[in-house]
Write an enzyme that holds these catalytic residues in place. Structure first.
Site, PDB file in Angstrom:
ATOM      1  N   GLU A  43      83.770  47.474  15.804  1.00 50.72           N
ATOM      2  CA  GLU A  43      84.013  47.982  17.152  1.00 50.72           C
ATOM      3  C   GLU A  43      83.450  46.988  18.151  1.00 50.72           C
ATOM      4  OE1 GLU A  43      81.857  51.225  20.049  1.00 50.72           O
ATOM      5  OE2 GLU A  43      82.216  51.832  17.977  1.00 50.72           O
ATOM      6  N   THR A  73      83.047  52.037  23.957  1.00 47.66           N
ATOM      7  CA  THR A  73      82.654  52.363  25.318  1.00 47.66           C
ATOM      8  C   THR A  73      83.892  52.435  26.214  1.00 47.66           C
ATOM      9  OG1 THR A  73      80.640  51.072  24.878  1.00 47.66           O
ATOM     10  CG2 THR A  73      80.875  51.952  27.076  1.00 47.66           C
ATOM     11  N   LYS A 133      82.177  60.970  17.211  1.00 52.02           N
ATOM     12  CA  LYS A 133      81.028  60.069  17.305  1.00 52.02           C
ATOM     13  C   LYS A 133      79.788  60.876  17.680  1.00 52.02           C
ATOM     14  CE  LYS A 133      79.342  56.371  20.367  1.00 52.02           C
ATOM     15  NZ  LYS A 133      79.765  55.307  21.298  1.00 52.02           N
TER      16      LYS A 133
END
Length: 201
Positions: A43, A73, A133
């Site tokens: 990621e 993000t 998450k």
């Protein structure tokens, strides 16, 4: 907004690498370290134009090696567009925003939203999302993972935030499906311990 396709993207791997604002060259280097170690999923967070360029470069390198790269993000629909254009295969967000999840889904990118409460987990599952998450995982703790699996056994948690070789195994034992590590990948002392976790099922 089913995100069960994440399972196939991760391929059963228990670790994911997070590259945060490292620049292009360092991102490529750390991604290569992760891939060489056996961590197939990476990621790259996108909080600046430089981050987007790093994502683009890592995604191109990943395609050459048959690996998967996601954008992290992701906070706005514009981020989703940037992620898709840069070659990301999925998106990750720190919080639960179903409109953002929908935008990612519409762009063809499964989204992994962040959760930290039972209410958020229930809301995400109600929207068809099973991969979530858990953030910030080191603050939530391993007992949070175990507790959430009581009422929500179908939830698949990716633990992010403060993860290292010292606690990754504990989170996997508590029921996390994937542990996301960042700075630990740049610590040579941790690499053998992280490698030992890759075969855990």
């Amino acid at each position: 907004m089913d995100n069960s396709g994440v399972e196939e993207l991760f391929g059963g791997a228990r670790l994911m690498a997070i590259l945060r604002s490292m620049g292009v060259e360092r991102s490529l280097s750390v991604a290569a370290t992760a891939w060489d170690l056996g961590i197939d999923s990476v990621e790259v967070t996108i909080q600046s134009p430089e981050d987007v360029e790093a994502l683009r470069a890592v995604a191109a390198a990943a395609r050459e090696r048959g690996k998967v790269v996601g954008a992290g993000t992701v906070l706005t629909p514009a981020h989703v567009t940037q992620a898709a254009e840069a070659g990301a295969a999925f998106t990750v967000s720190p919080g639960l925003d179903l409109d953002l999840v929908r935008a990612s889904h519409d762009a063809g990118l499964p989204s992994i939203p962040g959760v930290a409460t039972a209410t958020e987990v229930q809301r995400a599952l109600g929207a068809g999302l099973t991969w979530l998450k858990a953030f910030p995982a080191s603050v939530l703790g391993t007992s949070w993972i175990s507790a959430m699996h009581g009422p929500f056994p179908e939830a698949r948690f990716v633990t992010t935030g403060g993860m290292s070789s010292a606690n990754a195994g504990d989170f996997l034992s508590a029921g996390a499906r994937v542990v996301a590590v960042g700075s630990a990948l740049e610590d040579p002392a941790q690499l053998p311990r992280l490698a030992a976790l890759l075969d855990r099922r």
